[in-house]
Motif scaffolding. Structure first.
Motif, PDB file in Angstrom:
ATOM      1  N   PHE A 299       6.359  13.662   0.112  1.00  0.00           N
ATOM      2  CA  PHE A 299       6.576  12.470  -0.705  1.00  0.00           C
ATOM      3  C   PHE A 299       7.466  12.749  -1.917  1.00  0.00           C
ATOM      4  N   SER A 300       7.566  14.007  -2.325  1.00  0.00           N
ATOM      5  CA  SER A 300       8.391  14.337  -3.490  1.00  0.00           C
ATOM      6  C   SER A 300       9.872  14.100  -3.209  1.00  0.00           C
ATOM      7  N   LYS A 301      10.257  14.037  -1.943  1.00  0.00           N
ATOM      8  CA  LYS A 301      11.657  13.844  -1.579  1.00  0.00           C
ATOM      9  C   LYS A 301      12.019  12.366  -1.381  1.00  0.00           C
ATOM     10  N   ILE A 302      11.031  11.481  -1.545  1.00  0.00           N
ATOM     11  CA  ILE A 302      11.268  10.071  -1.326  1.00  0.00           C
ATOM     12  C   ILE A 302      11.637   9.394  -2.640  1.00  0.00           C
ATOM     13  N   ALA A 303      12.702   8.643  -2.643  1.00  0.00           N
ATOM     14  CA  ALA A 303      13.143   7.938  -3.853  1.00  0.00           C
ATOM     15  C   ALA A 303      12.158   6.818  -4.185  1.00  0.00           C
ATOM     16  N   GLY A 304      12.036   6.546  -5.477  1.00  0.00           N
ATOM     17  CA  GLY A 304      11.157   5.448  -5.894  1.00  0.00           C
ATOM     18  C   GLY A 304      10.043   5.921  -6.800  1.00  0.00           C
TER      19      GLY A 304
ATOM     20  N   ASP B  25       0.829  -1.207   0.000  1.00  0.00           N
ATOM     21  CA  ASP B  25       0.000   0.000   0.000  1.00  0.00           C
ATOM     22  C   ASP B  25       0.862   1.255   0.000  1.00  0.00           C
ATOM     23  N   GLY B  26       1.917   1.244   0.808  1.00  0.00           N
ATOM     24  CA  GLY B  26       2.797   2.392   0.887  1.00  0.00           C
ATOM     25  C   GLY B  26       3.502   2.670  -0.423  1.00  0.00           C
ATOM     26  N   LEU B  27       4.048   1.630  -1.047  1.00  0.00           N
ATOM     27  CA  LEU B  27       4.778   1.798  -2.297  1.00  0.00           C
ATOM     28  C   LEU B  27       3.865   2.257  -3.426  1.00  0.00           C
ATOM     29  N   ASN B  28       2.662   1.677  -3.486  1.00  0.00           N
ATOM     30  CA  ASN B  28       1.728   2.061  -4.541  1.00  0.00           C
ATOM     31  C   ASN B  28       1.207   3.473  -4.339  1.00  0.00           C
ATOM     32  N   LEU B  29       0.956   3.845  -3.087  1.00  0.00           N
ATOM     33  CA  LEU B  29       0.518   5.209  -2.829  1.00  0.00           C
ATOM     34  C   LEU B  29       1.626   6.198  -3.163  1.00  0.00           C
ATOM     35  N   LEU B  30       2.866   5.847  -2.866  1.00  0.00           N
ATOM     36  CA  LEU B  30       3.992   6.713  -3.213  1.00  0.00           C
ATOM     37  C   LEU B  30       4.022   6.950  -4.721  1.00  0.00           C
TER      38      LEU B  30
END
Length: 219
Positions: A214-219, A101-106
């Protein structure tokens, strides 16, 4: 590189606070210390510089403890002055992003932010707020409802310093965000509908920023 041992002293303060799970507002402590020593030169810029110095030392401490640098950057703001709260938010964010859920929301949040940034750069009209009567598709109606609910719940959880609960609230956005991008086109010909959908993209960004940038998170 540290002739006055200031970095080592700051790391010592950080260890004392975090290892003893002690909350402290550094800006208040800085002001108290300056007043106690009669320093009349300790202005807002001095406070900002000193807090930034502690942020840099905290980043070193957390990275040495295994935390990801991008998650630290996503959580810290120039005003963040409670180091224990910062650490707990980084930990909760790391746990959240270890889930599907976290990765997809990111991914969905980054897509929304990229669309919004591109249109802002072009000067495209974006509504100040989402107008529900202009929501045409079931997926955008569902997303608007989910964003409003998640944003309120996450904000309350942050206020209560329940960061895991804030992440769980955001996890509820995963399905509606995915469905929106599968079923709805943002840049339609109708200017009012487009501006309204862009406002919805901004609501996604605002809701997620209650817990992290979230814009600063890689991925």
């Amino acid at each position: 590189k540290d002739p006055y041992a200031l970095r080592r002293a700051a790391l010592g303060v950080i260890r004392l606070l975090l290892e003893n799970k002690h909350k402290a507002n550094l800006l208040s402590l800085f002001t108290f210390a300056a007043d106690a020593h009669g320093s009349g030169q300790f202005d807002d810029q001095n406070r900002a510089d000193l807090l930034g110095f502690f942020h840099d030392r905290l980043k070193v401490y957390l990275r040495d403890s295994g935390a990801r640098h991008d998650l630290i950057d996503a959580v810290i703001t120039p005003q963040s002055d409670d180091l224990l709260t910062i650490t707990r938010r980084v930990s909760a964010l790391a746990d959240f992003l270890s889930s599907d859920d976290g990765l997809n929301l990111l991914a969905g949040t980054k897509r929304a932010a990229n669309i919004l940034a591109a249109e802002e750069k072009k000067g495209t009209l974006i509504s100040d707020a989402v107008v529900e009567s202009l929501l045409e598709d079931g997926a955008e109606k569902a997303l608007n409802y989910a964003v409003n609910q998640a944003g309120q719940t996450a904000s309350q959880a942050i206020e209560n310093e329940d960061f895991s609960a804030a992440m769980l609230a955001l996890a509820e956005l995963r399905g509606p965000v995915d469905s929106f991008f599968e079923d709805v086109m943002v840049n339609v010909d109708d200017g009012k509908v487009r501006a309204n959908r862009l406002a919805l993209m901004r609501r996604i960004r605002d809701a997620t920023q209650t817990v992290a940038d979230f814009s600063k998170i890689a991925g």
